[in-house]
Design a protein around this motif. Structure first.
Motif, short mmCIF file in Angstrom:
data_model
loop_
_atom_site.label_atom_id
_atom_site.label_comp_id
_atom_site.label_asym_id
_atom_site.label_seq_id
_atom_site.Cartn_x
_atom_site.Cartn_y
_atom_site.Cartn_z
N SER A 204 -31.77 83.70 46.16
CA SER A 204 -32.47 84.78 46.82
C SER A 204 -33.80 85.07 46.12
O SER A 204 -34.84 85.26 46.76
N LEU A 205 -33.76 85.06 44.76
CA LEU A 205 -34.99 85.30 44.01
C LEU A 205 -36.01 84.20 44.28
O LEU A 205 -37.20 84.45 44.44
N ALA A 210 -40.83 82.28 46.63
CA ALA A 210 -41.52 81.30 47.47
C ALA A 210 -42.28 81.99 48.59
O ALA A 210 -43.43 81.65 48.90
N ALA A 211 -41.64 83.01 49.17
CA ALA A 211 -42.29 83.74 50.27
C ALA A 211 -43.55 84.45 49.75
O ALA A 211 -44.60 84.43 50.39
N MET A 212 -43.40 85.06 48.57
CA MET A 212 -44.54 85.77 48.00
C MET A 212 -45.67 84.80 47.66
O MET A 212 -46.84 85.09 47.89
N VAL A 395 -40.30 88.73 41.22
CA VAL A 395 -39.37 87.68 40.84
C VAL A 395 -38.17 88.26 40.09
O VAL A 395 -37.18 87.58 39.89
N GLY A 396 -38.25 89.52 39.66
CA GLY A 396 -37.11 90.14 39.02
C GLY A 396 -37.10 89.89 37.52
O GLY A 396 -37.60 88.88 37.03
N LEU A 397 -36.50 90.85 36.81
CA LEU A 397 -36.49 90.75 35.35
C LEU A 397 -35.73 89.54 34.82
O LEU A 397 -36.13 88.97 33.82
#
Lengths: 561, 124
Positions: A204-205, A210-212, A395-397
C-alpha cells in the motif's frame, strides 16, 4: 485384563512422546496441522477421546479447537461436541478452579455426580455420559505462568484402565508439551499474520508512493513546460529599456516564475525513485538540495504552520540519493505540519549540522505540536501502528526509517506531550574516491562545482574555450579532472582539497568565493568571487607554466629570472 | 543569441515554448526551423541540415530519445541539446546513451542557451 492408561509405561510413554515432540514442533508450525498431529499422538495412546480448548482472552471464552477420537464410528459426536461447546464462556466452577489453581482435575469414574463436578450444566453432562465416559483428566495448558487453554482426556473403552492419581505427574508433563506445541503454533500463526499485514502495508505504501511520484513528475513536467516561454520572454525583456512600471511588473512576474521554478525542482526530486541507487547527480551540496526543495516543503505544510530552516551554506553532499532525502524530509515535515496544525504559533524547524568527528551530518525536523505519548513514540516506525495523523500521500515513517538505514544512517525520535516532537537522523557524507588512476599529462579535464548557475556557465565557457573538457557532475573527487573549480569551501576540513591536489602532480583547485584556506598550498588558488574569463585564463596559464610545482613556484621562478 | 548565426531546429510540441524560443533565436541572427513532433523533426533535419537541435523529450508519438538516436544515424550529425520537463537520473542516462550532449530541464534561461551556443563548435 484392562490395558493401563499410563500405569506401567507411564514415564516411558511420555518420554517417547516427548522424543517425537521435536519432529512435531519442527515439521510444521501450522496450527491446524499441529492440532491434527497432537490428536494422533494423544488418541488412542493416552485416551479414547480428547478435546483441546484454547482460551480466548478477548472474548473470555473457551474455543474448542480439537476433538480427537479413537473410534471412527463416533464421528457424529465430534460435530455434536463442536455445537455444544460453541461460545463456552470462561465461567463455571471447574474452569475457574483450573485457571486459579493451575491443577489437573481427575475424574475417576463416569457417574453423573462426577460429571456434574466437571460440567455443571445438564447438556454437557448428558453428552459425556452418552459417550460412555468412564474416567476423565482435565488439564490446564500452561506455559510460563500463562494459561493457553485446557486439555480433556477421556477413557471410554472398557478395556482401558481408568485414570488414577498416579497418572497426574505424567499428565502434567504431557500438558506442558501440548501447551508448548500450541504456543509455537499460535506464535507462528501470529507471525504469519503480521508478516502478511506488513506486506500488505508495504504494498500500500509503495502504491501511495508510486502514485505521488507520478503526480509529482507530471506536475513538474507541466509546470516546467508552462514556465519555459515565460522564462525566455522575461529574460529577453530584462535586457530592454522599459518604463519603470513595466520593470516593476516584470520583477513581480519574475518572482512568481522563480517560485514556480523552485517548486518544480522539488517536485522532480519527489518524483524520483527514493529506493534508487545514488548517482553523481545526487552529489550536490546540501544547501543546493535545500534550495531546490524548500518551496515544496513549505507547500507541504497546512495553512498557519510556518517552516524555519537552518541549513549551513557549505555542507558537502551526503551519501543518499537526493530523491530519497527529499522523500524522508518531505514526510517528516508534512507529518510535523499535520500534527502541529491548529496550534498557535505552529512551527516546524528543519536543521542540518555536520558531525565534527564523523564524516556525517545530522538532520532534524522538529515541531512545537502536541507531542506523542510513549506508546506512539515506541511504535511510530512500526508499519502496523496506525497513526490517525499519518498522511496517506506520504511514504510513512516506516519507509522513512528504511531509507535512512539504507543510506547507512539512523533515525531517532524524542517527544514530550504538550511540547512537541523531534525526529533526528544521521547520514554519512558522500564517499570520495581515494585512489584514482594517475591523470595523464595530456588530459585536460576540468570539474566545475559552482552553485551559482550564471557563474558556473561563464566558468565552463571559459574553460571550454581553453580546450578543457568540462565535467559538470556535481560530485567531489570522482573522475580524473586536472582542474577543480569549486565554491565548496570546507573550513574545518581542508583535507578534501589537499587530498585532491596530492593525488596527481599537475592538479589545481580554484576556490571561488573564499578569502583563504586554512592550510595554504601552492596548488590551491583562492579567488574572492567568480573569476571572469581573463582572470581564469591567467590562473590557468600561470598554473600550466609549472604544472609540477604550481603557480606560486612559477611566480617565484619568474621573479628570480 | 550566441554570436555566430547557426542553423537551429527547435523540436517541441508545446507551441508557446517552441515559438518563443524560435523568435528569440531568430532575433539573435540564427536560422531557425520548428517541428512539433518527432517524425517531422527527422524529416526537417534531413532537408534543413541543422547545426544544433533543441529537442524536447516528451514528444507525442516518437519521444525525444528516439529522435536523438535516429539523428545520430544520419550523415549530418547535429549537436543535440535536450530541453525537457523531465530530469530524472534515468532520463539523463538515457539521453547520454542516445548521444544527447547537453541536457537542460525546463525552464531554461536565455543566458544559459546563449552561452551554450557561443561555446558550441561550429560544425562537427
Amino acid at each position: 485384563v484392562a490395558s493401563p492408561a499410563f500405569q506401567p509405561l507411564r514415564s516411558q510413554q511420555v518420554d517417547l512422546l516427548l522424543d517425537r515432540a521435536g519432529s512435531l514442533l519442527t515439521h510444521s508450525l501450522d496450527l491446524p496441522e499441529a492440532l491434527d498431529r497432537l490428536a494422533d499422538l494423544l488418541v488412542p495412546q493416552f485416551a479414547d477421546w480428547c478435546n483441546i480448548f484454547l482460551l480466548d482472552e478477548q472474548e473470555d471464552e473457551w474455543r474448542l479447537v480439537l476433538t480427537g477420537l479413537a473410534d471412527p464410528a463416533m464421528e457424529s459426536s465430534r460435530e455434536q461436541a463442536r455445537t455444544l461447546f460453541s461460545g463456552w464462556k470462561n465461567s463455571g466452577s471447574l474452569t475457574q478452579r483450573l485457571l486459579s489453581a493451575g491443577e489437573p482435575f481427575l475424574l475417576s469414574d463416569g457417574t453423573d455426580r462426577s460429571l456434574r463436578e466437571l460440567f455443571p450444566d445438564r447438556h454437557r453432562v448428558e453428552f459425556f455420559r452418552s459417550l460412555g465416559t468412564r474416567s476423565a483428566l482435565y488439564l490446564p495448558l500452561e506455559l510460563d505462568g500463562k494459561t493457553l487453554g485446557s486439555l480433556l482426556l477421556l477413557v471410554l473403552d472398557r478395556d482401558r484402565a481408568r485414570y488414577q492419581r498416579e497418572d497426574l505427574h505424567a499428565a502434567r508433563r504431557l500438558a506442558t508439551f501440548v501447551a508448548a506445541v500450541l504456543r509455537n503454533a499460535k506464535l507462528w500463526a501470529a507471525l504469519q499474520s503480521e508478516l502478511g499485514e506488513r506486506k500488505r502495508i508495504e504494498r500500500s505504501l509503495r502504491a501511495n508512493t508510486a502514485a505521488m511520484r507520478t503526480l509529482a513528475a507530471g506536475l513538474g513536467h507541466d509546470i516546467g513546460n508552462l514556465l519555459q516561454p515565460l522564462r525566455l520572454r522575461l529574460d529577453s525583456l530584462s535586457t530592454m529599456e522599459l518604463p519603470r512600471m513595466a520593470v516593476a511588473d516584470l520583477k513581480a512576474i519574475g518572482g512568481v516564475v522563480g517560485y514556480l521554478q523552485r517548486l518544480t525542482s522539488g517536485l522532480r526530486l519527489l518524483a524520483g525513485d527514493p529506493g534508487g541507487e545514488i548517482s553523481d547527480q545526487d552529489l550536490m551540496p546540501l544547501a543546493t538540495w535545500w534550495r531546490d526543495v524548500e518551496t515544496l516543503m513549505k507547500d507541504a505544510l497546512p495553512p498557519g504552520v510556518s517552516l524555519q530552516a537552518d541549513v549551513p551554506p557549505r555542507l558537502p553532499p551526503v551519501r543518499m540519493p537526493a530523491s530519497a532525502l527529499t522523500h524522508v524530509v518531505f514526510n517528516l515535515v508534512q507529518s510535523a505540519g499535520l500534527g502541529t496544525q491548529g496550534r498557535s504559533h505552529a512551527n516546524v524547524r528543519f536543521w542540518v549540522e555536520r558531525l565534527p568527528r564523523r564524516r556525517a551530518v545530522r538532520i532534524g525536523v522538529e515541531d512545537n505540536g502536541p507531542g506523542m505519548d510513549e506508546e506512539a513514540v515506541l511504535h511510530c516506525f512500526d508499519p502496523l501502528y496506525a497513526s490517525p495523523k499519518r498522511s496517506a500521500a506520504s511514504v510513512g515513517l516506516p519507509m522513512v526509517r528504511a531509507l535512512v538505514r539504507r543510506a547507512g544512517g539512523e533515525i531517532s525520535v524524542t517527544s514530550r506531550l504538550g511540547e512537541g516532537t523531534s525526529f533526528v537522523f544521521t547520514v554519512p557524507l558522500a564517499e570520495r574516491r581515494l585512489r584514482p588512476r594517475r591523470t595523464s599529462s595530456l588530459a585536460r579535464v576540468a570539474r566545475v562545482t559552482v552553485d551559482d548557475a550564471p557563474s558556473r556557465s561563464a566558468i565552463i565557457a571559459s574553460l571550454q574555450s581553453s580546450g578543457f573538457y568540462v565535467d559538470e557532475t556535481e560530485g567531489l573527487l570522482h573522475g580524473e579532472p586536472q582542474v577543480w573549480i569549486t565554491d565548496l569551501l570546507l573550513p574545518d576540513n581542508p583535507d578534501e582539497f589537499l587530498e585532491f591536489v596530492m593525488q596527481a602532480a599537475n592538479r589545481l583547485v580554484v576556490v571561488v568565493g573564499g578569502t583563504s584556506v586554512p592550510t595554504p598550498h601552492p596548488r590551491i588558488h583562492v579567488v574572492a568571487g567568480p573569476p571572469n574569463d581573463t582572470q581564469l585564463q591567467k590562473i590557468l596559464m600561470t598554473f600550466e607554466e609549472s604544472p609540477r610545482r604550481g603557480p606560486r613556484a612559477a611566480r617565484a621562478r619568474s621573479r628570480s629570472r | 543569441m550566441g554570436g555566430i548565426g547557426r542553423r537551429i531546429l527547435v523540436v517541441d510540441d508545446h507551441m508557446d515554448a517552441s515559438e518563443t524560443l524560435a523568435i528569440l533565436l531568430r532575433a539573435a541572427g540564427h536560422d531557425v526551423m520548428v517541428a512539433r513532433d518527432g517524425v517531422s523533426a527527422l524529416q526537417n533535419a534531413g532537408t534543413f541540415d541543422p547545426d544544433v537541435v533543441f529537442l524536447d523529450i516528451g514528444l507525442p508519438g516518437m519521444n525525444g530519445f528516439e529522435v536523438a538516436r535516429r539523428l545520430r544515424e544520419k550523415d549530418q550529425k547535429p549537436i543535440v541539446v535536450a530541453i525537457s520537463g523531465y530530469g530524472s537520473h534515468l532520463d539523463r542516462k538515457q539521453a547520454q546513451d542516445v548521444g544527447i550532449e547537453h541536457y537542460f530541464i525546463k525552464p531554461v534561461g536565455l543566458d544559459t542557451l546563449r552561452e551554450l551556443l557561443a561555446t558550441l563548435p561550429l560544425r562537427r
